[in-house]
Scaffold this active site. Structure first.
Site, PDB file in Angstrom:
ATOM      1  CG  ASP A  67      -0.347  -0.457   2.399  1.00  0.00           C
ATOM      2  OD1 ASP A  67       1.116  -0.511   2.777  1.00  0.00           O
ATOM      3  OD2 ASP A  67      -1.166  -1.056   3.441  1.00  0.00           O
ATOM      4  CG  ASP A 136      -9.886  -1.806  12.062  1.00  0.00           C
ATOM      5  OD1 ASP A 136      -8.711  -2.066  11.923  1.00  0.00           O
ATOM      6  OD2 ASP A 136     -10.052  -0.408  11.551  1.00  0.00           O
ATOM      7  CG  HIS A 138      -6.952  -2.835   8.880  1.00  0.00           C
ATOM      8  ND1 HIS A 138      -6.768  -1.580   9.899  1.00  0.00           N
ATOM      9  CD2 HIS A 138      -5.328  -2.175   8.557  1.00  0.00           C
ATOM     10  CE1 HIS A 138      -5.688  -0.901  10.143  1.00  0.00           C
ATOM     11  NE2 HIS A 138      -4.801  -1.293   9.844  1.00  0.00           N
ATOM     12  CD  GLU A 143      -9.504   0.842   7.903  1.00  0.00           C
ATOM     13  OE1 GLU A 143      -8.981   1.046   8.517  1.00  0.00           O
ATOM     14  OE2 GLU A 143      -8.469   2.005   7.446  1.00  0.00           O
TER      15      GLU A 143
END
Length: 261
Positions: A67, A136, A138, A143
């Site tokens: 990324d 979370d 991801h 996300e």
């Protein structure tokens, strides 16, 4: 999905580095997908040590970025291009030409996303993709509620992710970009081998949801359950909420040596 529970982050780094070394011995020009952040550093340190000692030759390896921030110039010290060059490419003694990554400073961001997916395919695909996981769930910057079929695309970061990443920008959240380019979950699943490393108690709930929960977009990492060769390496703290931890320990202890990582 194989789950390997190790004593600590150092042991996890050594285990994964040996798996990468084994891949490079078999396929010297393997395309290695790398992640950024603090979690994978023990892997890169262990692999670099193997290169320095002559235990493995990484001179023909290729590196692919997971990324990138949108809007940071390529030379910015916290652009992921700079981080990967600094933490992976240079320590392994590779040339910059061995590196593949999306252009986060492109005027046509969507075009840059499509071009990166095409470049990965043209390079023969990622042989081993190293992943971290967010609290979370991801992976990359996919996300919660990201499409499980998504390709490389632009994403808007959650406020929590920007808070988490502010430590890399002198603690100033105002310097953290709002947008990123990330390999989509579908792109990540194209890799031949996925290796997720998670350490620390803060990752325990996300690990449990990834491994033992349902496949659901609310926990993007749960998509690893759909992959034909996914390995999850966790330390004792990150494994603390796994109901099947004893089973995972038993299966790994009795795994045939020839299977490798």
């Amino acid at each position: 999905m194989e789950v390997v529970i190790v004593p600590d982050a150092h042991a996890g780094g050594e285990l994964i580095a040996e798996g990468i070394a084994h891949l490079l011995r078999r396929k010297p020009d393997a395309l290695l997908g790398v992640a950024t952040g603090s979690t994978p550093l023990p892997v890169y340190e262990a692999l670099s040590a193997k290169v320095r000692s002559g235990e493995v030759d990484a001179s023909h390896a290729r590196i692919a970025q997971l990324d990138e921030y949108v809007g940071l110039p390529p030379g910015h010290p916290e652009s992921y291009r700079s981080v990967v060059l600094r933490e992976v490419v240079e320590p392994l003694g590779l040339d910059a030409e061995a590196f593949l990554g999306p252009d986060g400073s492109a005027e046509d961001v969507q075009g840059a996303c499509e071009a990166y997916d095409a470049a990965l395919a043209a390079a023969g695909g990622v042989d081993l993709q190293l992943l971290g996981i967010g609290t979370d769930g991801h992976i990359g910057f996919n996300e919660p509620c990201s499409s499980l079929a998504s390709r490389t695309r632009i994403k808007t970061l959650t406020e929590q992710t920007r808070v988490d990443n502010a430590r890399f920008f002198d603690g100033d959240i105002g310097q953290v970009p709002h947008h990123v380019i990330t390999q989509g979950i579908g792109t990540i699943l194209d890799a031949r081998h996925l290796v997720l490393l998670a350490t620390g108690e803060g990752k325990a709930e996300a690990v449990a949801a990834t491994v033992e929960g349902p496949v659901a977009a609310v926990c993007p990492a749960s998509a690893l359950q759909l992959h034909r060769h996914a390995t999850v390496v966790v330390d004792e703290a990150a494994a603390s909420k796994l109901k099947l931890a004893d089973y995972f320990r038993h299966t790994y202890a009795n795994k045939p040596v020839w299977q490798g990582l």
